[in-house]
Design a protein around this motif. Sequence first.
Motif, PDB file in Angstrom:
ATOM      1  N   PHE A  86      58.836  50.137  16.941  1.00 12.25           N
ATOM      2  CA  PHE A  86      58.021  48.966  16.613  1.00 12.25           C
ATOM      3  C   PHE A  86      57.663  48.204  17.885  1.00 12.25           C
ATOM      4  CE2 PHE A  86      57.660  44.449  15.489  1.00 12.25           C
ATOM      5  CZ  PHE A  86      56.684  44.506  14.507  1.00 12.25           C
ATOM      6  N   VAL A  87      58.650  47.982  18.723  1.00  7.91           N
ATOM      7  CA  VAL A  87      58.406  47.255  19.965  1.00  7.91           C
ATOM      8  C   VAL A  87      57.466  48.053  20.863  1.00  7.91           C
ATOM      9  CG1 VAL A  87      59.496  46.378  22.075  1.00  7.91           C
ATOM     10  CG2 VAL A  87      60.570  45.971  19.856  1.00  7.91           C
ATOM     11  N   GLN A  88      57.689  49.378  20.919  1.00  5.44           N
ATOM     12  CA  GLN A  88      56.842  50.213  21.773  1.00  5.44           C
ATOM     13  C   GLN A  88      55.393  50.271  21.291  1.00  5.44           C
ATOM     14  OE1 GLN A  88      59.142  53.804  21.773  1.00  5.44           O
ATOM     15  NE2 GLN A  88      60.632  52.969  23.227  1.00  5.44           N
TER      16      GLN A  88
ATOM     17  N   LYS B  12      55.875  56.182   9.220  1.00  4.71           N
ATOM     18  CA  LYS B  12      56.857  57.227   9.502  1.00  4.71           C
ATOM     19  C   LYS B  12      58.006  56.658  10.334  1.00  4.71           C
ATOM     20  CE  LYS B  12      55.317  60.946  11.512  1.00  4.71           C
ATOM     21  NZ  LYS B  12      54.676  62.232  11.883  1.00  4.71           N
ATOM     22  N   ARG B  13      57.625  55.817  11.299  1.00  2.00           N
ATOM     23  CA  ARG B  13      58.661  55.193  12.122  1.00  2.00           C
ATOM     24  C   ARG B  13      59.580  54.329  11.270  1.00  2.00           C
ATOM     25  NH1 ARG B  13      54.477  53.987  15.840  1.00  2.00           N
ATOM     26  NH2 ARG B  13      54.475  51.823  15.141  1.00  2.00           N
ATOM     27  N   GLN B  50      44.158  52.210  12.854  1.00  2.00           N
ATOM     28  CA  GLN B  50      45.075  51.382  13.633  1.00  2.00           C
ATOM     29  C   GLN B  50      45.483  50.214  12.743  1.00  2.00           C
ATOM     30  OE1 GLN B  50      45.857  52.058  16.967  1.00  2.00           O
ATOM     31  NE2 GLN B  50      44.740  53.957  16.673  1.00  2.00           N
ATOM     32  N   ARG B  51      46.670  49.693  12.988  1.00  2.94           N
ATOM     33  CA  ARG B  51      47.069  48.536  12.192  1.00  2.94           C
ATOM     34  C   ARG B  51      46.218  47.324  12.572  1.00  2.94           C
ATOM     35  NH1 ARG B  51      52.543  46.698  13.067  1.00  2.94           N
ATOM     36  NH2 ARG B  51      52.490  47.801  15.043  1.00  2.94           N
ATOM     37  N   ASP B  79      58.699  45.424   4.344  1.00  3.47           N
ATOM     38  CA  ASP B  79      58.410  45.698   5.757  1.00  3.47           C
ATOM     39  C   ASP B  79      57.349  46.787   5.921  1.00  3.47           C
ATOM     40  OD1 ASP B  79      61.350  47.649   6.796  1.00  3.47           O
ATOM     41  OD2 ASP B  79      60.114  47.714   5.008  1.00  3.47           O
ATOM     42  N   ILE B  80      57.117  47.585   4.893  1.00  3.11           N
ATOM     43  CA  ILE B  80      55.997  48.525   4.973  1.00  3.11           C
ATOM     44  C   ILE B  80      54.686  47.735   4.987  1.00  3.11           C
ATOM     45  CG2 ILE B  80      54.752  50.382   3.823  1.00  3.11           C
ATOM     46  CD1 ILE B  80      57.383  51.434   2.813  1.00  3.11           C
ATOM     47  N   VAL B  81      54.644  46.742   4.122  1.00  3.92           N
ATOM     48  CA  VAL B  81      53.437  45.923   4.086  1.00  3.92           C
ATOM     49  C   VAL B  81      53.266  45.178   5.417  1.00  3.92           C
ATOM     50  CG1 VAL B  81      52.249  44.055   2.901  1.00  3.92           C
ATOM     51  CG2 VAL B  81      53.594  45.695   1.606  1.00  3.92           C
ATOM     52  N   LEU B  82      54.388  44.697   5.930  1.00  6.45           N
ATOM     53  CA  LEU B  82      54.294  43.998   7.211  1.00  6.45           C
ATOM     54  C   LEU B  82      53.836  44.955   8.301  1.00  6.45           C
ATOM     55  CD1 LEU B  82      57.499  41.769   7.154  1.00  6.45           C
ATOM     56  CD2 LEU B  82      55.162  41.162   6.539  1.00  6.45           C
ATOM     57  N   ASP B  83      54.194  46.205   8.160  1.00  6.43           N
ATOM     58  CA  ASP B  83      53.833  47.164   9.191  1.00  6.43           C
ATOM     59  C   ASP B  83      52.440  47.743   8.970  1.00  6.43           C
ATOM     60  OD1 ASP B  83      55.015  47.983  11.562  1.00  6.43           O
ATOM     61  OD2 ASP B  83      55.195  50.021  10.798  1.00  6.43           O
ATOM     62  N   LEU B  84      52.054  47.806   7.720  1.00  2.00           N
ATOM     63  CA  LEU B  84      50.703  48.245   7.395  1.00  2.00           C
ATOM     64  C   LEU B  84      49.684  47.295   8.028  1.00  2.00           C
ATOM     65  CD1 LEU B  84      48.994  50.106   5.412  1.00  2.00           C
ATOM     66  CD2 LEU B  84      49.284  48.288   3.747  1.00  2.00           C
TER      67      LEU B  84
END
Lengths: 498, 369
Positions: A86-88, B12-13, B50-51, B79-84
Amino acid sequence: MRAVENALGITIPDNARLVRNLISGIQYVQDHTIHFYHLHGLDWVDITGALKADPAKTSQLAQSISDWHNSSTVYFKGVQDKLKSFVQSGQLGLFANGYWGHPAYKLPPEADLMAVAHYLEALDWQREVIRIHAILGSKNPHAQTYLVGGMALAINPNEESTFNVDGLASLIKYADIAKEFVEKVYVPDLLAIASFYKEWTELGAGVGNYLSYGEFPNDSVSNTENLFLPRGIIFNKDLTKVYPVDPSKITEYVTHSWYEYKEGNNAAKHPWEGITNYKYTGPKPPYQFLDTNQKYSWVKSPRYEDRVMEVGPLARMLVAYAKGHPQVKAAVDGALKKLGVGPEALFSTLGRTAARGIEALVVVQMLPVWIGQLAANIKKGDYRVFDGAKWDPSSWPKEAKGFGLFEAPRGALGHWVRIKGGAIENYQCVVPSTWNASPRDAKGQRGPYEQALLGTPVAEPDKPLEILRTVHSFDPCLACAVHVTDLTTNKSIKVKAV
Amino acid sequence: MAEKGSIYEALKRKGVSRREFLQFCSLMAATLALPAGFGPKIAEALEKAQRPSLVWLEFQDCCGNTESFLRADRPTVVDIVLDLLSVDYHETIMAPAGKQAEKSLDDVVKNQKGKYLCVVEGAIPLKDDGVYCCVGGKSARDIAKEVCGNALATIAVGACAWDGGIPGANPNPTGAVGVKDAVKGITLINLPGCPMNVVNLTGTVVHYLTFGSLPLTDSMGRPLFAYRDRIHDFCERRAHYDAGRYVREWGDEGHQKGWCLYHMGCKGPETYKNCPAQRWNDRTSWPVRAGHNCIGCAAPRFWDTMTPFYRTLEAVPGFGVETTADKIGAGVLIATGAGIAIHSVARAGVKKYRKEHHIPEIETKEKEE
């Protein structure tokens, strides 16, 4: 609801009391947990510290304080790897521009990593357990089954479309999930983190007067002597005496608030006679500063017997503790013993944060009790959840007035209503953050936030992390920022909420 | 294949399996009411996207839409939504405060001009130079003009950001309005409700990421996938309505058997939203399911037009329950003299409104009725 029910003399059925207790109870538990991890946690936890942690040592730490299942080295390594990626990615989102690396962060990296893992877990958990609101209240946020006289939830174990055994089973399931997380994650994390910040038991006390209306009726709501969390007042941090609450002694000032009373700027009014006539006299936007010698807030200044009062979980826990409430006493004493401090440590920023966790523990353990009582009533064939005697306004007296006192998760909440000719003539709310965030009154007494911040040491004035710790410890209901406006000598700071 | 930096890579991460990802895409297709088979197309698009940055502004609000946002249930974790979405500014849940928080917002507005999404929660007071809602000494109106004005698109969540909601209700002391009336000339999607159901926010965002356009909207800028259908038509208690089985009093036999709430004041016949299908909190329940009438919280100016919440719609003179919502909306206004002819204004101004807001012209069923 309680204000109107009080005005009209309505007693709600026992099932309605239980349903309301359950809705409020899970609200306490969910709110407190979200506050700890997502609204307050990053004041104590340095996310960048988690990147440096040893996952094996993190696992040892986690297993030494709890038997929560997510505690293996592999688990914490996985969380750390996700965090690293995430940071990267370079897109830090909500975590960009945080105070990372600030000297006031004191946790070892392993505690940081453990807390970050639980920050993420709590996000999933809170969504799951709040389904109790959907089952009993139709949806969350903004439950929609409250009626004057009870609840619109229909109870019938022999229908599919009503609250039935499936509803009961679901309540049991989510209450269990809630309880396990509070017992095995929230409270152990709270105590582990607190043990590295003991100096915060001596900071941020502020006013030292505490007001609790009490909550969770054990029988009728009008029986104020029989609330699960008791009603009472503590003055000057003196735990040897709990004073009764007399609602007629509550008044509000607008001396430094953008409202006007026809009686003048120094008048104080009881909520039944209260008015909310706004009159803005501050600068035109955009502006940099507000003049705190003038009016400077949209918040009124509630006072009890003209005294400044703090409200919230700490007030509730102190009143219960001083009254010898068995569950609260056991939970508080247990926490104090673990931290190696005495009850005086409760009067502080950390005390406020700890009281919230202790309360979540005490309340989450009541959820199965209330579910059990509801099941017992249904078993007896008692499906009543609403009293309709006063539903039709034609059954009301020409004039009536009432008040309802409630303890919201953030603290004492009071509504005062006057009804005339079947319509509301006046309605005033005195809400928890009004008590805590109140500006100075006619006597120049500062409100709880302001008093708690006096004397706060600030290591880096540009990054006032220490200020955030104390303000956040109150769980402010203002989504607005608190701006540092003036640095005076000896690192004391003046702030104002806008 | 997933491209580096794409949303799928990000998921995926976070430990999301390919299978979970595809399942999410299928659910999104279902939420958006797309034909079967659209799941893979969404997946393909998300693997490349890209996000996007998202900033979330709060004005005259109660934080209810933020709370709803935190309840996002599919994808299965928040957190998926936050990452999306890369949520770069959100006063309630962001780590920094004060100057550092303002920097986060400034960075997005300056560095990503025209590329970020903006969510607005809460009403914007226009009276007296906007003094009734200021953040960091700036008025909500000025903040909205700058931040929404430079955004790729703005999503107004909840009743307040749509048309003023409760702050804008009569007598509207602060001159509170929704985004559509505070900031002109922007691309705007409205997700009314009190609060909005987060399923419709994630649906709107994924639609944009997948198809490169905003979802089709009705004459009031509301996505058709969420607001085309009338609650009454898809209500689980509709059969009771048709059979004349009504609740007459709270707790009576009909209430204990789950009959129709029409006589208790249900506003489902006047309200367009996907509550019966999507429900709330991971499809657990919704007001009618729990035994309470719909209060019409997604309807225009509902605090003025839908109150008293417990008055039966029959009380509206001249219109039966099967009259279209547009006509009933007008009827309520005439009956109560509440003042603003919402539907007719919206109808007459549709073309102009769409042009001003860059909303593509579309055909809808109800428009022609």
